[in-house]
Write a protein that holds these residues in place. Structure first.
Motif, short mmCIF file in Angstrom:
data_model
loop_
_atom_site.label_atom_id
_atom_site.label_comp_id
_atom_site.label_asym_id
_atom_site.label_seq_id
_atom_site.Cartn_x
_atom_site.Cartn_y
_atom_site.Cartn_z
N THR A 85 0.85 -1.19 0.00
CA THR A 85 0.00 0.00 0.00
C THR A 85 0.89 1.24 0.00
OG1 THR A 85 -0.08 -0.18 2.40
CG2 THR A 85 -1.99 -1.00 1.20
N GLY A 86 0.30 2.37 -0.41
CA GLY A 86 1.01 3.63 -0.39
C GLY A 86 0.60 4.44 0.83
N PHE A 87 1.34 5.50 1.08
CA PHE A 87 1.09 6.31 2.26
C PHE A 87 -0.35 6.85 2.30
CE2 PHE A 87 1.09 10.25 4.68
CZ PHE A 87 1.71 9.87 5.85
N THR A 88 -0.80 7.39 1.16
CA THR A 88 -2.13 8.01 1.13
C THR A 88 -3.20 7.01 1.52
OG1 THR A 88 -1.32 9.45 -0.61
CG2 THR A 88 -3.70 9.35 -0.34
N ARG A 131 9.66 13.87 -0.43
CA ARG A 131 8.39 14.33 0.16
C ARG A 131 8.39 14.13 1.68
NH1 ARG A 131 3.93 10.98 -2.99
NH2 ARG A 131 5.47 9.32 -2.70
N ARG A 133 5.77 13.41 4.51
CA ARG A 133 4.40 12.89 4.58
C ARG A 133 3.84 13.15 5.97
NH1 ARG A 133 3.89 9.59 0.02
NH2 ARG A 133 1.86 10.60 0.12
N GLU A 143 10.34 10.82 2.61
CA GLU A 143 10.52 9.78 1.60
C GLU A 143 11.21 10.31 0.35
OE1 GLU A 143 7.42 6.49 2.22
OE2 GLU A 143 6.45 8.07 1.09
N ALA A 145 11.80 9.03 -3.40
CA ALA A 145 11.45 7.97 -4.34
C ALA A 145 12.13 8.24 -5.68
CB ALA A 145 9.94 7.91 -4.52
N SER A 164 -1.60 11.08 -5.12
CA SER A 164 -0.76 9.98 -4.63
C SER A 164 0.08 9.45 -5.79
CB SER A 164 -1.69 8.89 -4.08
OG SER A 164 -1.32 7.61 -4.52
N LEU A 165 1.34 9.19 -5.52
CA LEU A 165 2.23 8.66 -6.56
C LEU A 165 1.73 7.31 -7.07
CD1 LEU A 165 4.94 8.84 -8.14
CD2 LEU A 165 6.03 7.75 -6.17
N TYR A 166 1.34 6.46 -6.14
CA TYR A 166 0.88 5.13 -6.55
C TYR A 166 -0.38 5.22 -7.43
CZ TYR A 166 4.12 2.34 -3.71
OH TYR A 166 5.24 1.72 -3.18
N ARG A 210 12.38 0.36 -0.15
CA ARG A 210 11.40 -0.46 -0.88
C ARG A 210 11.69 -0.44 -2.38
NH1 ARG A 210 4.97 0.77 -0.44
NH2 ARG A 210 5.27 -0.02 1.67
N GLU A 221 10.01 1.56 -8.91
CA GLU A 221 10.34 2.56 -7.89
C GLU A 221 11.36 2.01 -6.90
OE1 GLU A 221 7.87 2.83 -4.42
OE2 GLU A 221 7.88 5.01 -4.43
N ALA A 223 12.42 3.43 -3.24
CA ALA A 223 12.14 4.51 -2.28
C ALA A 223 12.92 4.27 -0.99
CB ALA A 223 10.65 4.56 -1.98
N SER A 225 12.99 5.72 2.83
CA SER A 225 12.18 6.53 3.73
C SER A 225 12.73 6.53 5.14
CB SER A 225 10.75 5.97 3.79
OG SER A 225 10.27 5.70 2.50
N TYR A 227 11.08 6.90 8.79
CA TYR A 227 9.82 6.95 9.53
C TYR A 227 10.10 7.26 11.00
CZ TYR A 227 6.85 5.05 5.85
OH TYR A 227 6.13 4.88 4.71
C1 GLP Z 1 4.84 4.46 0.88
C2 GLP Z 1 6.14 3.86 0.39
C3 GLP Z 1 6.78 4.64 -0.72
C4 GLP Z 1 5.78 5.07 -1.77
C5 GLP Z 1 4.60 5.75 -1.13
C6 GLP Z 1 3.52 6.10 -2.14
O1 GLP Z 1 5.03 5.50 1.76
N1 GLP Z 1 7.09 3.71 1.48
O2 GLP Z 1 7.73 3.79 -1.34
O3 GLP Z 1 6.40 5.95 -2.67
O4 GLP Z 1 4.02 4.93 -0.16
O5 GLP Z 1 2.58 6.86 -1.48
P1 GLP Z 1 1.51 7.74 -2.21
O6 GLP Z 1 0.79 6.84 -3.14
O7 GLP Z 1 0.68 8.31 -1.13
O8 GLP Z 1 2.26 8.82 -2.97
#
Ligand code: GLP
Length: 245
Positions: A85-88, A131, A133, A143, A145, A164-166, A210, A221, A223, A225, A227
């Protein structure tokens, strides 16, 4: 008054405070009673009270603010280590409001180490975004990426504050994140990271790296990060390997 003679007093007080925090009787952001008030209420010494509070601060249930007192912390985010999953989406799933501060975006020549991970040639240009977050305005992670696919330079025009990037990779660029390899490592915040994450240099953090794969196992990708250690807890379920005999 503390009653259980078998348990140390600081531990009993800790359990009492923890009970109030976990049941929501004391809400995040709310100040807890002063050390003096707790001493009087439970008939124990200041040193004992301090020990209970210090442990709860170290465990992330409370936080101290210089000159202001001790407050109830937001509960830690429990992150499953099973799904990609992504952060968002992680924050939305917890009803927390995700926001992003884009620190910079640029095209970046791939270094040798990253080239190996993304299976491309060193020097190839990648899209790079840094970014911060946040959830409910609280900084949680920093993060960086690196994104690699044909036409990745178009990401320079995207609004990564709002998107969101994802989601973009999936819905607009045809490179959906499908699988990932991830490693976690404990560390200490460096000066610059600490400033952005609103913690102190030397506070505990988790470094998370990741590699995300899209269709046909192609890396899209890499990335890196940082945390906040006081905000996250990771969870995974383990199965005992089946005996071979
Ligand atoms: C997580 C991952 C990152 C990824 C991000 C995408 O935080 N650790 O590798 O880039 O999610 O998040 P979003 O889709 O919110 O941009």
């Amino acid at each position: 008054m503390l009653k259980n003679g078998l348990l140390p007093r600081y531990y009993q007080l800790k359990e009492i405070i923890l009970g109030k925090v976990t049941t929501g009787q004391w809400q995040p952001g709310q100040p807890i009673p002063s050390e003096r008030e707790l001493c009087e209420q439970y008939g124990i010494s200041r040193m004992t009270v301090r020990q209970s509070i210090t442990e709860l601060v170290n465990e992330g249930y409370l936080y101290r603010e210089q000159g202001k007192g001790t407050f109830v912390a937001q509960p830690k985010i429990t992150q499953q280590l099973i799904q990609l999953t992504g952060f968002t989406e992680d924050m939305q799933a917890r009803s927390r409001r995700p926001t992003t501060r884009v620190l910079n975006t640029q095209m970046w020549p791939c270094d040798k180490d990253t080239a190996g991970k993304l299976r491309i040639k060193p020097g190839q240009m990648l899209f790079r975004v840094q970014r911060l977050r946040l959830a409910d305005d609280e900084p949680l992670a920093l993060e960086t990426a690196l994104v690699s696919f044909m036409g990745c330079e178009k990401l320079l025009e995207e609004d990564l504050v709002a998107s969101s990037l994802y989601t973009l990779l999936e819905t607009k660029y045809g490179v959906p994140p499908l699988e990932a390899e991830q490693e976690l490592e404990a560390g200490l915040a460096r000066e610059e990271e600490a400033g952005l994450l609103a913690i102190m240099a030397g506070d505990p953090v988790l470094f998370i790296r990741r590699i995300t794969y899209t269709n046909r196992g192609r890396p899209v990708e890499y990335a890196q990060s940082v945390y906040r250690g006081d905000k996250y807890r990771f969870y995974t379920r383990l199965n005992r390997p089946q005996s071979k005999v």
